[in-house]
Design a protein around this motif. Structure first.
Motif, short mmCIF file in Angstrom:
data_model
loop_
_atom_site.label_atom_id
_atom_site.label_comp_id
_atom_site.label_asym_id
_atom_site.label_seq_id
_atom_site.Cartn_x
_atom_site.Cartn_y
_atom_site.Cartn_z
N ILE A 288 0.94 -1.27 -0.03
CA ILE A 288 -0.08 0.01 0.03
C ILE A 288 0.73 1.30 0.09
O ILE A 288 0.65 2.14 -0.69
CB ILE A 288 -1.01 0.03 1.14
CG1 ILE A 288 -2.06 -1.17 1.18
CG2 ILE A 288 -1.76 1.38 1.36
CD1 ILE A 288 -2.76 -1.47 2.29
N ASP A 289 1.87 1.24 0.92
CA ASP A 289 2.96 2.53 1.05
C ASP A 289 3.30 2.72 -0.40
O ASP A 289 3.59 4.04 -0.63
CB ASP A 289 3.78 2.27 2.22
CG ASP A 289 3.21 2.30 3.53
OD1 ASP A 289 2.10 2.87 3.64
OD2 ASP A 289 3.70 1.98 4.42
N GLU A 292 0.72 3.96 -2.66
CA GLU A 292 0.26 5.40 -2.44
C GLU A 292 1.29 6.49 -2.45
O GLU A 292 0.97 7.60 -2.63
CB GLU A 292 -0.24 5.24 -1.08
CG GLU A 292 -1.75 4.52 -0.83
CD GLU A 292 -2.81 5.09 -1.67
OE1 GLU A 292 -3.20 6.14 -1.52
OE2 GLU A 292 -3.49 4.33 -2.45
N LYS A 293 2.67 6.28 -2.33
CA LYS A 293 3.54 7.08 -2.20
C LYS A 293 4.13 7.35 -3.62
O LYS A 293 5.27 8.03 -3.77
CB LYS A 293 4.48 6.94 -1.07
CG LYS A 293 4.27 6.95 0.30
CD LYS A 293 5.29 6.81 1.34
CE LYS A 293 5.95 5.70 1.13
NZ LYS A 293 7.12 5.65 2.56
N ASN A 294 3.63 6.42 -4.50
CA ASN A 294 4.31 6.71 -5.93
C ASN A 294 5.96 6.42 -5.81
O ASN A 294 6.65 6.95 -6.49
CB ASN A 294 4.08 8.07 -6.55
CG ASN A 294 2.62 8.26 -7.25
OD1 ASN A 294 2.24 7.54 -7.84
ND2 ASN A 294 2.30 9.39 -6.77
#
Length: 358
Positions: A288-289, A292-294
């Motif tokens: 997910i990180d 979500e953080k590209n």
């Protein structure tokens, strides 16, 4: 003549006598001056690299892929002259489109050979012959032995090029339009880590680097001379600082996961080190990180001829910009007769060991 050879499939290395090479039409005869020792060489000697293979029809492989050599004999009218200092390229092309345009570093079908690693004898020998196509001229002969760092540095030049390409997907948010506000964390302070630090510092970025040991403060001192900050990370209890770029030269799965977790939004992880041992679980939150953080994760290997040329240019510049730093990275110079123990086991405090052949 002397050569350092391994029997593929069995641990160990030997200094052996082999026939001098015979130059064929179009080839040049080269005298080896220096060869560098790296982790790949030690992996070959320890029989830890499954992709190692000897030349066709042989069970042994002459190792060595980091070299500086001098042209000893050429055809009349050849574009390269006798006495020229050269760095030989490691990877030779297969048949894919990338290989056919000189970008065998991006080979798409695996049908290539690499001197001293897979399918082609390497440069840890007194003499070898080669096609001039795969020789890179050392324009600045004052580099001397330092030119043996060209081969490892060309990998880093290519890695930075790939980073530069993918990082342009987002603005840096630096007020002056440069990358001066971006931070880089490098795992590993061996020759690869130090050269990565130098190329990022040269491009104006704030660099921190770490490893598990620093004998007599040598790594901290060298990093300071480069313009980087060094810190010890003896185990995972010490967090990796947040950064915009994380570079791993260790291949340790735990270090890689920790480094990726510490990346800021739009961060880039450059994976360069390899280690066949170890494993590390990746959680759903980790995925997910990254999404979500590209975050971008880059794997990179080898380099093209243009990267060898740029590497030599960097070395010439750094020799003057950082007096004594490159020299201090070469921590041992030994004759071939003393090289086997160093190939078997990395000496304490080593950054770079080099074999002197001449």
């Amino acid at each position: 003549m002397r050569a350092i050879s391994i029997r593929v499939g069995a641990p160990g290395a030997s200094l052996v006598q082999v026939p001098e090479p015979r130059r064929r039409g179009g080839e040049v005869l080269l005298r080896t001056l220096y060869t560098g020792i790296c982790g790949t060489d030690r992996g070959l000697v320890r029989n830890q690299l499954p992709f190692a293979r000897p030349p066709p029809g042989s069970e042994s492989l002459i190792i060595g892929h980091e070299a500086l050599a001098r042209v000893e004999d050429v055809d009349s009218g050849a574009k390269i002259r006798k006495g020229t200092l050269v760095v030989p390229m490691v990877r030779r092309p297969g048949k894919c489109l990338n290989c056919l345009i000189g970008r065998q570093d991006n080979c798409s079908d695996g049908d290539f050979v690499e001197a001293g690693i897979r399918g082609l004898d390497g440069f840890m020998r007194d003499y070898f012959t080669d096609d001039p196509t795969y020789l890179v001229r050392v324009e600045d002969e004052s580099l001397g032995m330092l030119a043996v760092l060209t081969e490892p540095l060309k990998n880093i030049v290519k890695a930075y090029e790939v980073y530069d390409l993918v990082s342009r997907r987002a603005l840096t948010n630096c007020r002056d339009g440069s990358r001066s506000c971006l931070t880089v964390t490098i795992a590993g302070a061996g020759p690869i880590g130090m050269l990565f630090a130098m190329i990022f510092v040269s491009n104006g970025m704030d660099v921190k680097m770490f490893s598990r040991h620093d004998p007599e403060g040598f790594l901290s001192e060298t990093a300071s001379k480069i313009g980087a900050e060094y810190f010890l990370r003896e185990d995972r209890s010490k967090p990796i600082p947040q950064s915009d770029v994380f570079v791993d030269t260790t291949g340790n799965p735990g270090v890689v996961v920790d480094g990726v977790r510490a990346l800021r939004p739009n961060g880039v992880a450059i994976l360069f080190g390899t280690d066949p041992s170890g494993s590390e679980p990746v959680s759903g939150q980790d995925i997910i990180d990254v999404v979500e953080k590209n975050v971008t994760i880059i794997g990179t290997v080898d380099g093209a001829k243009e990267h060898y040329i740029k590497a030599l240019s960097y070395l010439s510049s750094w020799k003057n910009s950082y007096p004594g730093v490159l020299e201090s990275m070469i921590t041992a110079v030994v004759p071939p007769e003393e090289a086997i123990p160093i190939l078997m086991e990395k000496p304490a405090g080593e950054i770079k060991s080099v074999i002197r052949w001449e």
